[in-house]
Design a protein around this motif. Structure first.
Motif, short mmCIF file in Angstrom:
data_model
loop_
_atom_site.label_atom_id
_atom_site.label_comp_id
_atom_site.label_asym_id
_atom_site.label_seq_id
_atom_site.Cartn_x
_atom_site.Cartn_y
_atom_site.Cartn_z
N MET A 139 0.87 -0.94 -0.51
CA MET A 139 0.01 0.33 -0.11
C MET A 139 0.93 1.06 -0.13
SD MET A 139 -3.19 0.92 2.54
CE MET A 139 -4.05 -0.60 1.76
N PHE A 140 0.99 2.16 -0.69
CA PHE A 140 1.56 3.70 -1.17
C PHE A 140 0.79 4.92 -0.72
CE2 PHE A 140 4.33 1.33 -4.69
CZ PHE A 140 4.59 0.39 -3.16
N TYR A 141 1.21 5.38 0.07
CA TYR A 141 0.22 6.87 0.93
C TYR A 141 1.15 7.62 0.39
CZ TYR A 141 -2.33 8.54 4.64
OH TYR A 141 -2.72 9.56 5.39
N ARG A 142 0.44 8.89 0.99
CA ARG A 142 0.96 10.06 0.61
C ARG A 142 0.15 11.34 1.34
NH1 ARG A 142 -0.34 12.31 -4.89
NH2 ARG A 142 -2.45 12.76 -3.71
N PRO A 143 0.94 10.76 2.36
CA PRO A 143 0.34 11.90 4.08
C PRO A 143 -0.18 13.23 3.83
CG PRO A 143 2.44 10.78 4.44
CD PRO A 143 2.13 10.37 2.67
N LYS A 144 0.20 14.42 3.14
CA LYS A 144 -0.22 15.44 2.95
C LYS A 144 -2.05 15.02 2.95
CE LYS A 144 0.65 16.32 -2.46
NZ LYS A 144 1.73 17.66 -3.09
N ASP A 145 -1.97 14.28 1.57
CA ASP A 145 -4.15 14.32 1.83
C ASP A 145 -4.16 13.23 1.91
OD1 ASP A 145 -2.46 13.14 -0.84
OD2 ASP A 145 -4.02 13.78 -2.01
N ARG A 146 -3.81 12.39 2.99
CA ARG A 146 -4.25 10.92 3.48
C ARG A 146 -5.07 10.28 2.13
NH1 ARG A 146 -6.25 12.22 9.45
NH2 ARG A 146 -4.13 13.73 10.44
N ALA A 147 -3.96 10.22 1.20
CA ALA A 147 -4.58 9.55 0.04
C ALA A 147 -3.79 7.89 -0.08
CB ALA A 147 -3.83 10.34 -1.43
N ILE A 148 -4.46 7.11 -0.45
CA ILE A 148 -3.86 5.60 -0.85
C ILE A 148 -3.70 5.48 -2.10
CG2 ILE A 148 -4.08 3.23 -0.85
CD1 ILE A 148 -5.89 3.84 1.40
N LEU A 149 -2.67 5.61 -2.55
CA LEU A 149 -1.86 6.27 -4.49
C LEU A 149 -2.06 4.44 -4.48
CD1 LEU A 149 0.69 8.54 -3.56
CD2 LEU A 149 -1.80 9.52 -4.15
N PHE A 150 -1.36 3.51 -4.10
CA PHE A 150 -1.77 2.00 -5.39
C PHE A 150 -1.98 1.09 -3.72
CE2 PHE A 150 1.30 -0.77 -5.77
CZ PHE A 150 1.72 -1.75 -7.00
N MET A 151 -2.30 -0.16 -4.70
CA MET A 151 -2.26 -1.06 -3.71
C MET A 151 -2.07 -2.32 -4.80
SD MET A 151 -5.74 -0.10 -1.76
CE MET A 151 -6.72 -2.55 -1.37
N GLY A 152 -1.24 -3.22 -3.93
CA GLY A 152 -0.69 -4.44 -4.93
C GLY A 152 -0.48 -5.88 -3.76
N ASN A 153 -0.36 -7.01 -4.57
CA ASN A 153 -0.01 -8.18 -4.29
C ASN A 153 0.68 -8.93 -5.11
OD1 ASN A 153 -1.64 -10.51 -4.90
ND2 ASN A 153 -2.99 -8.59 -4.52
N THR A 154 1.48 -9.35 -4.57
CA THR A 154 2.81 -10.38 -4.38
C THR A 154 2.56 -11.50 -4.39
OG1 THR A 154 4.00 -8.64 -5.81
CG2 THR A 154 4.96 -10.38 -6.07
N GLN A 155 2.78 -12.78 -4.68
CA GLN A 155 2.93 -14.26 -5.06
C GLN A 155 4.60 -14.21 -5.49
OE1 GLN A 155 0.00 -17.07 -6.99
NE2 GLN A 155 1.59 -18.38 -5.64
N TRP A 156 5.17 -15.23 -4.17
CA TRP A 156 6.44 -14.59 -4.67
C TRP A 156 6.75 -16.74 -4.43
CZ3 TRP A 156 9.96 -11.47 -5.59
CH2 TRP A 156 10.30 -10.15 -5.34
N ALA A 157 7.96 -17.45 -5.21
CA ALA A 157 7.88 -18.31 -5.06
C ALA A 157 9.15 -18.97 -4.47
CB ALA A 157 7.86 -19.59 -6.10
N CYS A 158 10.05 -19.83 -4.41
CA CYS A 158 10.98 -19.69 -3.80
C CYS A 158 11.74 -20.71 -5.09
CB CYS A 158 11.27 -20.61 -2.49
SG CYS A 158 12.88 -20.90 -1.52
N ILE A 159 12.70 -20.94 -5.25
CA ILE A 159 13.45 -21.67 -6.20
C ILE A 159 14.93 -21.82 -5.69
CG2 ILE A 159 12.49 -20.40 -8.27
CD1 ILE A 159 15.05 -18.44 -8.30
#
Length: 158
Positions: A94-114
């Protein structure tokens, strides 16, 4: 169990595209940057991957762009692990901008072990399962209150 991990940055000219805001590819790069900083802070980063001869690699990303970030914006890149099993770990962002309390971006990643030498899937070693713990149930990853204060008149300041 763990807590959210934050990395602060200021948007630089090289992050801006022809439309005058942060390019979408930059957000994916920031996902990698904050994940790398987080694993280093957990003590199981890239040097340890090489010593163990196995590593975590991204196999799937989901992203949601919510608001544009602009040149000079101060942004909090937040990440946390949401789940782990024998083969995969799941990381949220979650990427957040404090000056206007805005959530700019949300994401998720699945990681695998190799295995590094072969690129073949590998079960997560105890080193990984001990270091990469999911977020504590009592943690609220959307709470950015620590980046805000209230002055005596009740006016918001960042």
């Amino acid at each position: 169990m763990s807590t959210p991990f934050d990395l602060k940055l200021t948007v630089q000219p090289e992050h801006i595209d022809v439309l005058g805001h942060v390019n979408n590819v930059v957000y994916v790069s920031w996902m990698q940057d904050v994940a790398t900083a987080h694993i280093e802070a957990l003590g199981l980063g890239l040097n340890e991957y090489l010593a163990l001869k196995h590593a975590m690699v991204a196999v799937e990303h989901h992203v949601q762009y919510r608001k544009a970030a602009m040149l000079g914006d101060e942004i909090i890149l937040r990440t946390w692990l949401s789940d782990i099993n024998a083969l995969y770990s799941y990381r949220q962002y979650m990427f957040y901008r404090p000056k206007d309390r805005a959530i700019l971006f949300m994401g998720n990643t699945q990681w695998a072990c190799i295995e590094i030498a072969t690129g073949r899937p590998k079960r997560l070693s105890p080193s990984f399962t001990q270091a990469y713990q999911p977020l504590d149930a009592d943690q609220n990853p959307t709470d950015f209150q620590q980046y805000h204060t209230e002055d005596m008149t009740g006016e918001h300041t960042s």
